[in-house]
Design an enzyme around this catalytic site. Structure first.
Site, PDB file in Angstrom:
ATOM      1  N   ARG A  82       0.844  -1.208   0.000  1.00 13.13           N
ATOM      2  CA  ARG A  82       0.000   0.000   0.000  1.00 13.13           C
ATOM      3  C   ARG A  82       0.880   1.261   0.000  1.00 13.13           C
ATOM      4  O   ARG A  82       0.978   1.954  -1.001  1.00 13.13           O
ATOM      5  CB  ARG A  82      -0.935  -0.030   1.227  1.00 13.13           C
ATOM      6  CG  ARG A  82      -2.090   0.980   1.156  1.00 13.13           C
ATOM      7  CD  ARG A  82      -1.694   2.385   1.573  1.00 13.13           C
ATOM      8  NE  ARG A  82      -1.192   2.452   2.943  1.00 13.13           N
ATOM      9  CZ  ARG A  82      -0.656   3.542   3.459  1.00 13.13           C
ATOM     10  NH1 ARG A  82      -0.531   4.654   2.737  1.00 13.13           N
ATOM     11  NH2 ARG A  82      -0.196   3.550   4.695  1.00 13.13           N
ATOM     12  N   ASP A  83       1.555   1.508   1.098  1.00  8.18           N
ATOM     13  CA  ASP A  83       2.340   2.741   1.213  1.00  8.18           C
ATOM     14  C   ASP A  83       3.443   2.767   0.152  1.00  8.18           C
ATOM     15  O   ASP A  83       3.761   3.819  -0.416  1.00  8.18           O
ATOM     16  CB  ASP A  83       2.968   2.804   2.618  1.00  8.18           C
ATOM     17  CG  ASP A  83       3.205   4.211   3.110  1.00  8.18           C
ATOM     18  OD1 ASP A  83       3.291   5.130   2.283  1.00  8.18           O
ATOM     19  OD2 ASP A  83       3.326   4.391   4.341  1.00  8.18           O
ATOM     20  N   ASN A 136       9.176   4.063   3.560  1.00  3.32           N
ATOM     21  CA  ASN A 136       9.151   3.602   4.958  1.00  3.32           C
ATOM     22  C   ASN A 136      10.487   2.962   5.295  1.00  3.32           C
ATOM     23  O   ASN A 136      11.219   2.520   4.418  1.00  3.32           O
ATOM     24  CB  ASN A 136       8.088   2.521   5.142  1.00  3.32           C
ATOM     25  CG  ASN A 136       6.701   3.023   4.897  1.00  3.32           C
ATOM     26  OD1 ASN A 136       6.317   3.246   3.757  1.00  3.32           O
ATOM     27  ND2 ASN A 136       5.942   3.210   5.957  1.00  3.32           N
ATOM     28  N   CYS A 156       4.165   9.266   0.654  1.00  2.57           N
ATOM     29  CA  CYS A 156       2.784   9.711   0.488  1.00  2.57           C
ATOM     30  C   CYS A 156       2.714  10.734  -0.636  1.00  2.57           C
ATOM     31  O   CYS A 156       3.407  11.747  -0.584  1.00  2.57           O
ATOM     32  CB  CYS A 156       2.283  10.316   1.795  1.00  2.57           C
ATOM     33  SG  CYS A 156       0.614  10.976   1.621  1.00  2.57           S
ATOM     34  N   HIS A 208       4.929   3.853  12.894  1.00  2.00           N
ATOM     35  CA  HIS A 208       5.072   3.787  11.430  1.00  2.00           C
ATOM     36  C   HIS A 208       6.060   4.898  11.047  1.00  2.00           C
ATOM     37  O   HIS A 208       5.723   6.076  11.131  1.00  2.00           O
ATOM     38  CB  HIS A 208       3.671   4.023  10.853  1.00  2.00           C
ATOM     39  CG  HIS A 208       3.553   4.194   9.382  1.00  2.00           C
ATOM     40  ND1 HIS A 208       2.792   3.353   8.602  1.00  2.00           N
ATOM     41  CD2 HIS A 208       4.035   5.127   8.517  1.00  2.00           C
ATOM     42  CE1 HIS A 208       2.810   3.763   7.340  1.00  2.00           C
ATOM     43  NE2 HIS A 208       3.567   4.836   7.258  1.00  2.00           N
ATOM     44  N   HIS A 213       8.916   6.666   8.420  1.00  4.14           N
ATOM     45  CA  HIS A 213       9.541   6.795   7.097  1.00  4.14           C
ATOM     46  C   HIS A 213      11.010   7.151   7.314  1.00  4.14           C
ATOM     47  O   HIS A 213      11.381   7.698   8.354  1.00  4.14           O
ATOM     48  CB  HIS A 213       8.810   7.852   6.269  1.00  4.14           C
ATOM     49  CG  HIS A 213       7.519   7.337   5.718  1.00  4.14           C
ATOM     50  ND1 HIS A 213       7.360   6.982   4.403  1.00  4.14           N
ATOM     51  CD2 HIS A 213       6.334   7.069   6.325  1.00  4.14           C
ATOM     52  CE1 HIS A 213       6.129   6.537   4.212  1.00  4.14           C
ATOM     53  NE2 HIS A 213       5.482   6.572   5.367  1.00  4.14           N
TER      54      HIS A 213
HETATM   55  N1  COA Z   1     -12.808   5.394  -2.527  1.00  8.58           N
HETATM   56  C1  COA Z   1     -13.136   5.583  -3.826  1.00  8.58           C
HETATM   57  N2  COA Z   1     -13.768   6.680  -4.280  1.00  8.58           N
HETATM   58  C2  COA Z   1     -14.100   7.625  -3.390  1.00  8.58           C
HETATM   59  C3  COA Z   1     -13.807   7.490  -2.020  1.00  8.58           C
HETATM   60  C4  COA Z   1     -13.134   6.322  -1.601  1.00  8.58           C
HETATM   61  N3  COA Z   1     -12.803   6.118  -0.333  1.00  8.58           N
HETATM   62  N4  COA Z   1     -14.243   8.566  -1.378  1.00  8.58           N
HETATM   63  C5  COA Z   1     -14.815   9.381  -2.294  1.00  8.58           C
HETATM   64  N5  COA Z   1     -14.719   8.798  -3.494  1.00  8.58           N
HETATM   65  C6  COA Z   1     -15.191   9.312  -4.792  1.00  8.58           C
HETATM   66  C7  COA Z   1     -16.558   9.949  -4.711  1.00  8.58           C
HETATM   67  O1  COA Z   1     -17.554   8.998  -4.877  1.00  8.58           O
HETATM   68  C8  COA Z   1     -16.504  10.913  -5.857  1.00  8.58           C
HETATM   69  O2  COA Z   1     -16.699  10.212  -7.056  1.00  8.58           O
HETATM   70  P1  COA Z   1     -17.471  10.868  -8.303  1.00  8.58           P
HETATM   71  O3  COA Z   1     -16.636  12.042  -8.727  1.00  8.58           O
HETATM   72  O4  COA Z   1     -17.508   9.766  -9.308  1.00  8.58           O
HETATM   73  O5  COA Z   1     -18.798  11.266  -7.760  1.00  8.58           O
HETATM   74  C9  COA Z   1     -15.067  11.396  -5.841  1.00  8.58           C
HETATM   75  O6  COA Z   1     -14.313  10.360  -5.173  1.00  8.58           O
HETATM   76  C10 COA Z   1     -14.893  12.692  -5.111  1.00  8.58           C
HETATM   77  O7  COA Z   1     -15.517  12.585  -3.873  1.00  8.58           O
HETATM   78  P2  COA Z   1     -15.409  13.720  -2.760  1.00  8.58           P
HETATM   79  O8  COA Z   1     -16.188  13.279  -1.566  1.00  8.58           O
HETATM   80  O9  COA Z   1     -15.732  15.069  -3.346  1.00  8.58           O
HETATM   81  O10 COA Z   1     -13.936  13.623  -2.367  1.00  8.58           O
HETATM   82  P3  COA Z   1     -12.676  14.527  -2.711  1.00  8.58           P
HETATM   83  O11 COA Z   1     -12.533  14.800  -4.153  1.00  8.58           O
HETATM   84  O12 COA Z   1     -12.677  15.644  -1.762  1.00  8.58           O
HETATM   85  O13 COA Z   1     -11.503  13.475  -2.301  1.00  8.58           O
HETATM   86  C11 COA Z   1     -10.817  11.555  -1.056  1.00  8.58           C
HETATM   87  C12 COA Z   1     -11.492  12.907  -1.016  1.00  8.58           C
HETATM   88  C13 COA Z   1     -10.609  11.103   0.367  1.00  8.58           C
HETATM   89  C14 COA Z   1     -11.697  10.590  -1.794  1.00  8.58           C
HETATM   90  C15 COA Z   1      -9.476  11.660  -1.820  1.00  8.58           C
HETATM   91  O14 COA Z   1      -8.775  12.797  -1.367  1.00  8.58           O
HETATM   92  C16 COA Z   1      -8.621  10.450  -1.624  1.00  8.58           C
HETATM   93  O15 COA Z   1      -8.921   9.359  -2.091  1.00  8.58           O
HETATM   94  N6  COA Z   1      -7.516  10.583  -0.912  1.00  8.58           N
HETATM   95  C17 COA Z   1      -6.637   9.467  -0.703  1.00  8.58           C
HETATM   96  C18 COA Z   1      -5.486   9.910   0.052  1.00  8.58           C
HETATM   97  C19 COA Z   1      -4.467   8.823   0.193  1.00  8.58           C
HETATM   98  O16 COA Z   1      -4.614   7.694  -0.235  1.00  8.58           O
HETATM   99  N7  COA Z   1      -3.382   9.187   0.835  1.00  8.58           N
HETATM  100  C20 COA Z   1      -2.292   8.314   1.061  1.00  8.58           C
HETATM  101  C21 COA Z   1      -2.477   7.437   2.237  1.00  8.58           C
HETATM  102  S1  COA Z   1      -2.575   8.282   3.776  1.00  8.58           S
HETATM  103 ZN    ZN Z   2       3.453   6.004   5.499  1.00  9.00          ZN
END
Ligand code: COA
Ligand code: ZN
Length: 303
Positions: free
Chosen positions: A13-14, A249, A240, A207, A209
């Protein structure tokens, strides 16, 4: 105090979320199986996040399902989630353990998940309630527990309050994440000693890095405080995409070698772990972030 260490390899994942090369579901499964073959006790196999935000983590449901259909695969798998939608996707894909992200800064909460620290806490409390009914284990991971790339040093009192709140709320474990690899061992010692004194070590993990080459020293500092759970990454892959400057990490190989030499028991087979590390490098094309591998290869091959 126990000598047993529980390693969670977060490389699939990370590690993979930050690689320029995106692996197929089959390749991700191959990597997870190689890590499991080395008797790594827990593996974070992916995240349920927006595929637009992190394309490398699309189809984590397929990874989980493929692993569940492997007759000999029994290693407990974790999936990272950033919000309620992530929880629902993970549950529907058969996840048994989810790691929900909390934040010690608003800057990181906003950048990573478009929410505030308080929103993330509220969502996590709701997830904990649902997960209890669904029989799913919840790990609360506190991102930027030491320093945030946007808001600067994190306030230890804020981190302590989050840890206390989520242990009390029923999280199975709370993990302190040094998301950008900025912590130094004295900070880690102070923070972990205080937390272990208040809550015991059983439900706490760390955890780290290795951005500033202090990952291993930080593991040592935490071990000295009694922490026995660590997230590490095969071949030191990681970082990240939403935290500028964060590198991989601390490498699983390095942590296992150090702790085993110190007399701790990780249960991990280092020879098989090096094979998994080779596979991680072959699949991603990344250089090994670990330092011990070259020495270990020569040493283990001689035995
Ligand atoms: N998994 C998949 N899709 C997701 C989701 C999830 N957990 N959460 C929201 N979405 C989708 C929504 O359904 C929406 O889809 P659409 O455009 O088809 O309607 C779209 O993502 C945007 O949703 P919204 O609620 O407006 O979210 P956002 O654009 O503000 O993004 C996150 C928020 C959390 C979804 C996004 O920032 C994200 O996935 N971040 C991941 C961060 C990450 O992995 N970091 C590293 C590890 S810590
Ligand atoms: Zn990490």
């Amino acid at each position: 105090m126990t000598n047993d260490i529980v390693i969670t390899d977060v490389g699939p994942r990370d590690g993979l979320q930050n690689q320029p090369k995106i692996l197929t579901v089959e390749q991700r499964v191959q990597l997870v199986k190689a890590i499991a073959k080395a008797y790594v006790p827990k593996i974070e196999v992916g995240s349920f996040v927006s595929p637009n935000a992190v394309p490398a983590m699309a189809d984590t449901d397929q990874v989980l399902r493929a692993l569940a259909s492997e007759p000999d695969f029994i290693t407990p798998c974790l999936s990272l989630i950033p919000n309620m939608k992530g929880y629902e996707f993970a549950r529907d894909a058969g996840a048994k353990t989810v790691a929900m992200v909390l934040y010690a800064s608003n800057g990181m909460a906003q950048k990573n998940a478009s929410m505030s620290m308080a929103d993330a806490e509220e969502v996590t409390l709701n997830i904990l309630r649902l997960a209890k009914l669904d029989g799913i284990e919840v790990i609360a991971t506190v991102a930027v527990a030491f320093e945030c790339p946007f808001d600067g040093p994190s306030d230890p009192a804020v981190v302590q309050a989050i840890v206390a709140k989520f242990l009390q709320a029923g999280a199975n474990h709370v993990v302190l994440a040094d998301t950008i690899g900025a912590a130094h061992p004295q900070q880690v010692r102070d923070m972990t000693a205080t937390l272990v004194q208040s809550h015991g070590a059983e439900q706490l993990g760390c955890h780290f890095h290795d951005t500033r080459a202090m990952g291993l020293a930080n593991v040592y500092a935490a071990v000295e405080s009694g922490i026995r759970r660590f997230d590490t990454s095969i071949a030191g892959l990681g970082g990240c995409p939403f935290a500028p400057g964060a590198t991989g990490n601390v490498a699983t190989e390095d942590v296992v070698m150090m702790l085993e030499q110190m007399g701790f028991d990780t249960g991990i087979d280092l020879t098989l772990l090096l094979q998994a590390s080779d596979i991680a490098q072959d699949l991603t094309g990344a250089l090994s972030g670990g330092r011990s591998k070259t020495w270990l290869m020569g040493h283990l091959l001689k035995q």
